[in-house]
Design a protein around this motif. Structure first.
Motif, PDB file in Angstrom:
ATOM      1  N   ARG A 523       0.836  -1.207   0.000  1.00 51.36           N
ATOM      2  CA  ARG A 523       0.000   0.000   0.000  1.00 51.36           C
ATOM      3  C   ARG A 523       0.862   1.244   0.000  1.00 51.36           C
ATOM      4  NH1 ARG A 523      -3.496  -2.458   3.697  1.00 51.36           N
ATOM      5  NH2 ARG A 523      -2.251  -1.536   5.369  1.00 51.36           N
ATOM      6  N   GLY A 524       1.921   1.180   0.826  1.00 50.55           N
ATOM      7  CA  GLY A 524       2.834   2.303   0.888  1.00 50.55           C
ATOM      8  C   GLY A 524       3.412   2.619  -0.486  1.00 50.55           C
ATOM      9  N   HIS A 527       0.780   4.183  -2.800  1.00 53.21           N
ATOM     10  CA  HIS A 527       0.440   5.576  -2.517  1.00 53.21           C
ATOM     11  C   HIS A 527       1.619   6.516  -2.757  1.00 53.21           C
ATOM     12  CE1 HIS A 527      -3.613   5.097  -1.174  1.00 53.21           C
ATOM     13  NE2 HIS A 527      -3.264   4.155  -0.293  1.00 53.21           N
ATOM     14  N   PHE A 528       2.794   6.139  -2.291  1.00 52.10           N
ATOM     15  CA  PHE A 528       3.937   7.061  -2.429  1.00 52.10           C
ATOM     16  C   PHE A 528       4.320   7.248  -3.883  1.00 52.10           C
ATOM     17  CE2 PHE A 528       4.053   7.904   1.765  1.00 52.10           C
ATOM     18  CZ  PHE A 528       4.332   6.833   2.601  1.00 52.10           C
ATOM     19  N   SER A 530       2.188   7.240  -6.235  1.00 54.64           N
ATOM     20  CA  SER A 530       1.200   8.164  -6.809  1.00 54.64           C
ATOM     21  C   SER A 530       1.467   9.590  -6.324  1.00 54.64           C
ATOM     22  CB  SER A 530      -0.221   7.718  -6.497  1.00 54.64           C
ATOM     23  OG  SER A 530      -0.638   8.185  -5.248  1.00 54.64           O
ATOM     24  N   PHE A 531       1.997   9.728  -5.118  1.00 54.59           N
ATOM     25  CA  PHE A 531       2.362  11.077  -4.653  1.00 54.59           C
ATOM     26  C   PHE A 531       3.483  11.641  -5.534  1.00 54.59           C
ATOM     27  CE2 PHE A 531      -0.554  10.232  -1.665  1.00 54.59           C
ATOM     28  CZ  PHE A 531      -0.209   9.909  -0.361  1.00 54.59           C
ATOM     29  N   GLU A 534       2.070  12.828  -8.640  1.00 52.37           N
ATOM     30  CA  GLU A 534       1.401  14.116  -8.497  1.00 52.37           C
ATOM     31  C   GLU A 534       2.412  15.252  -8.400  1.00 52.37           C
ATOM     32  OE1 GLU A 534      -2.402  12.320  -5.998  1.00 52.37           O
ATOM     33  OE2 GLU A 534      -1.032  13.770  -5.034  1.00 52.37           O
ATOM     34  N   ASP A 535       3.459  15.044  -7.623  1.00 52.71           N
ATOM     35  CA  ASP A 535       4.374  16.145  -7.312  1.00 52.71           C
ATOM     36  C   ASP A 535       5.358  16.444  -8.420  1.00 52.71           C
ATOM     37  OD1 ASP A 535       4.638  15.174  -3.801  1.00 52.71           O
ATOM     38  OD2 ASP A 535       3.079  16.252  -4.937  1.00 52.71           O
ATOM     39  N   ILE A 559      -1.135  -6.010  -4.801  1.00 54.46           N
ATOM     40  CA  ILE A 559      -2.137  -5.921  -3.746  1.00 54.46           C
ATOM     41  C   ILE A 559      -3.342  -6.784  -4.068  1.00 54.46           C
ATOM     42  CG2 ILE A 559      -3.806  -4.412  -2.606  1.00 54.46           C
ATOM     43  CD1 ILE A 559      -1.774  -2.178  -2.771  1.00 54.46           C
TER      44      ILE A 559
END
Lengths: 733, 126
Positions: A523-524, A527-528, A530-531, A534-535, A559
């Motif tokens: 999961r980490g 999400h990271f 995808s961050f 985004e950034d 997952i």
């Protein structure tokens, strides 16, 4: 009479000697006509008749009508034993006669009536005393000596021995009653050749043989018979000249022996000797036979009692070992740890070993590891899988036995069959023993000039020092070791079954735990990444953008894989709750959930009404329907997709069917579709998914005790069949 | 006009806390101050001291489990508690409701949108 040579001595036919001893005469009579068809030569002395002349006459001509009638009626009524002994009179002489049937002939043996010391009353009294004392004997050794004592009393012989055979048919004197001036034979051993095989065979069917005067002159039997006359049941039977020589060499002038038969086999003999001739009349012989028979039966029961306690003790120890083994995961641990030691099962075992493949455990005093391993391999080669192997003199069988004789002259080995190499061994050390023989057993038979055998003439005490041998293994030990072997096999089988079952459970538990823990870091990652996207996504070059996207996608995939694995493992782990359910309702509930998908795919779902109720876990069964129905919708390329849910067979063994008009499954793939993570089509097609849906369905059904199977035709459609309970009838498709 | 709210995250996994924090801080119209607690005990203390407007409570904690902590939290605060679990077992969810969780969220389902929606919903914000 043919002479016995080295070559044929074991075959000497002692039951058809063609002659009788000198202390009586024999008549051979046809049991139908009562004509005399044979007579011993010595009727000349006893009856003053020529044997050839006697042949052809009636028995009544010789001894009178009464006797013939008496014998005839008992033959006809099959009760010949009841009339013996009969009184026979001729020429003023009185004989006691004994008649018996053998091989279709009637044999009548007569001896002059002896003025014996004992009247019948005395014999009867003595017999009663003997039997009551035998009954009261406290243990085996007093049983033996009591028997010898009474046999000596009744027979009057100067030496009476209880003679016991070992497994090689050597004999040992284990009890003795004798006149004081005689040297003792107690404890002496005699080689098997002293009482050869054909004699032993005869002694099993005939309880007594007597030679009242060793140096008798045999009296041949005159008469023509279609085959040699069988004298097995005759007390006058002339014995082997070898045996006569043997007795003479021993200084024995009268000899008698009574068989000791235990469980139908010759256990030993009550052997009687005298240095002067001694005749036994019929009554005495019968009394002695009776004592012999009673003694035989007592030996059987006494031996059982004496060993019963020991046997019982061994048995309860073996059971304790069995319990120990059952409790442990590794049964070998149960064997070697715990209160009960398997080594102690065998008395006098100084050490033991357990060999499994190339691993070895030694206990107590044993040869070295390598020596034990070599021995185990050698035993493997020569042993049948089922047997117990044991020996008390290993060096006689095994070429390396000599070097380990100190600790392993005696070896007892059991094998567990289905393992490649699994031995449990007990070792007994060398115990140097002295065996006393009545004469050198190596010189039991002497060969004279022309290869003719003669028995040895020295019976002097000959001591043999036996080396490289251990003390014996008792029959009780062999029994309990065999029981141990069987219980090890049983425990091992249970263990194997359990470990298969457990490893499945363990795997499921493992999957359950690890799927949960694996998801966290994934999961980490998801999400990271995808961050990052985004950034800094915009400032990345094309390749990096793709890489970043891949990280996200792959972590998503991981997952979902783990989720499915988790679901699959849960099926095995969680408790099912069973109740009566209506399959139609379950299917309809799925229809609700799949409404959107069905609309999208232009699919119709036909659910049969009134499907029989089943006892099942409703949630999981709904999951089964859900998976099957959604697959039916997904794997379909037709314009109008049709899915049918119905039931076959009666309410007794309902078979549920989910049928579609979809793409079908290739025959070769049918067996694979239930495998976890097995998908038949590319990952993105037909709605994606990791392919564990059917594996989960199968697992749920298996837990209900049911079956699932599939029929399909490529391009036409597929039908899934399943049951939710063990089926009583064979499936019919 | 932006509203200022305090949200307490009780979760022992720092990655998860970071993720939630980012999602929460992404709500432009609300100024969110994220408080973090890594054990139940610290969470309880933080509740007392800071009086957050909303609590994100993870089921698995090192010193207790979320279900046990729930009633204790309720004694301290009236703020809504969003219960987060990695195992959406029916019985856990049921129990959580019983003990006063406003809503629950499955860990696998937490994305920026789902989390933000849930928070808005329990706080009565649009």
């Amino acid at each position: 009479m043919s002479s016995v040579t080295l070559k044929n001595c074991a075959d000497e036919p002692i039951h058809v000697p063609g002659a009788v001893q000198a202390h009586g005469h024999l008549l051979v009579i046809d049991p139908h006509s009562f004509k005399i068809i044979g007579a011993s030569q010595n009727v000349k002395d006893y009856l003053e008749l020529d044997p050839k002349g006697v042949i052809g006459s009636q028995l009544s001509d010789l001894f009178g009508k009464d006797l013939e009638e008496q014998i005839k009626s008992s033959v006809d009524s099959n009760s010949l034993e009841k009339i013996n002994p009969v009184e026979v009179k001729k020429n003023g002489r009185v004989f006691e006669g004994a008649a018996h049937l053998q091989d279709g002939k009637l044999l009548l043996e007569c001896s002059p009536v002896e003025n014996s010391k004992h009247s019948f009353k005395d014999i009867y009294r003595e017999m009663n005393l003997a039997n009551s004392e035998l009954t009261k004997a406290r243990d085996l050794s007093s049983l033996y000596s009591t028997c010898a004592k009474h046999v000596k009393e009744i027979s009057g012989y100067s030496r009476v021995m209880i003679y016991r055979f070992d497994e090689d048919w050597n004999g040992k004197v284990i009890a003795e009653e004798k006149e004081e001036d005689l040297e003792p034979f107690l404890g002496l051993n005699y080689p098997a050749s002293d009482i050869p095989a054909q004699a032993r065979a005869l002694y099993e069917t005939n309880w007594m043989r007597v030679i009242p005067k060793t140096d008798y002159v045999p009296s041949p039997i005159v008469g023509e018979f279609e085959r040699p006359l069988d004298l097995s049941g005759s007390s006058l039977r002339s014995v082997s000249q070898m045996h006569v020589q043997y007795l003479k060499n021993m200084g024995v002038m009268a000899s008698m022996s009574i068989s000791i038969i235990k469980e139908g086999k010759l256990w030993g003999l009550i052997a009687c000797h005298d240095s002067v001739p001694g005749y036994l009349n019929y009554e005495k012989r019968q009394a002695l036979i009776f004592i012999g028979q009673y003694f035989s039966s007592l030996i059987g029961s006494r031996e059982k009692v004496e060993n019963a306690q020991y046997r019982e003790e061994l048995r309860s120890r073996q059971e304790a070992l069995f319990e120990q083994m059952q409790k442990r995961k590794n049964f070998v641990d149960g064997l070697i740890e715990g209160e009960e030691s398997f080594v102690d099962l065998v008395k006098g075992a100084s050490g033991a070993a357990i060999v499994k493949d190339d691993k070895i455990m030694l206990f107590g005093e044993t040869p070295s590891e390598k020596e034990v391993l070599d021995l185990a391999r050698w035993i493997d080669l020569r042993m049948d899988k089922g047997e117990i192997f044991f020996t008390t003199s290993l060096s006689e069988l095994y070429e390396n036995g000599e070097q380990i004789k100190d600790l392993a002259s005696g070896v007892l080995n059991i094998r567990i069959p289905e393992e490649k190499t699994f031995h449990i061994m007990w070792f007994k050390p060398e115990v140097v023993q002295t065996v006393e023989w009545g004469g050198d057993p190596n010189k039991a038979m002497n060969q004279t000039g022309e290869g003719v055998l003669s028995p040895r003439n020295s019976f002097e005490l000959w001591k043999e020092r036996v080396e490289k041998a251990s003390l014996p293994f008792s029959p009780e030990e062999l029994e309990v070791v065999d029981a141990l072997r069987r219980s090890v096999i049983e425990v091992d089988l249970v263990r194997q079954v359990r470990s298969v079952m457990e490893s499945n459970e363990e795997l499921e538990q493992f999957a359950h735990v690890i799927s949960h823990d694996l998801k966290e870091p994934l999961r980490g990652i998801k999400h990271f990444s995808s961050f990052l996207q985004e950034d800094i996504g915009k400032s990345l070059n094309e390749e990096s953008k793709i890489n970043l996207k891949d990280i996200q996608d792959l972590s998503e995939k991981a997952i979902s894989l783990i989720s499915e694995l988790y679901e699959y493992s849960k099926v095995g782990q969680t408790d099912f709750s069973y109740k009566d359910c209506d399959p139609s309702e379950l299917a309809k509930s799925c229809a609700q959930k799949l409404k959107a998908l069905m609309k999208n795919e232009n699919a119709t779902l036909e659910i049969a009404e009134n499907m029989p109720k089943v006892h099942c876990d409703s949630l999981r069964t709904e999951e089964v329907f859900y998976n099957l129905i959604s697959n039916a919708i997904k794997y379909n390329e037709k314009e109008k997709k049709v899915v049918q849910v119905f039931c076959k067979n009666g309410p007794e063994t309902p078979v549920f069917v989910v049928r579609d008009n979809g793409i079908g499954i290739n025959k070769n793939d049918l067996s694979r579709i239930f495998n976890v993570f097995e998908r038949l089509h590319p990952k993105e097609s037909f709605g994606g998914g990791s392919g564990s849906g059917l594996a989960i369905v199968k697992r749920i059904i298996e837990r209900h005790g049911g079956d699932i199977w599939v029929e399909s035709k490529l391009g036409e459609g597929t039908s899934f069949y399943f049951t939710l309970a063990p089926r009583k009838r064979k499936r019919d498709e | 006009m932006s509203k200022a709210i305090k949200i307490l995250i009780i979760d022992d996994n720092p990655s998860d806390r970071r993720i939630y924090k980012r999602f929460l801080e992404q709500m432009d119209d609300i100024e969110v101050t994220v408080l973090e607690a890594e054990t139940g005990k610290i969470g309880l203390q933080c509740c007392k001291d800071e009086e957050p407007d909303c609590v994100l409570l993870d089921f698995r904690l090192p010193d207790t489990d979320g279900l046990q902590l729930l009633p204790e939290l309720h004694e301290i605060t009236k703020s809504p508690i969003i219960f987060i679990t990695g195992q959406p077992e029916a019985f856990i969810i049921g129990k959580a409701h019983q003990k006063g969780a406003a809503v629950y969220l499955a860990k696998d389902n937490i994305g920026s949108r789902t989390l933000q929606e849930k928070v808005r919903s329990v706080l009565g914000l649009s």
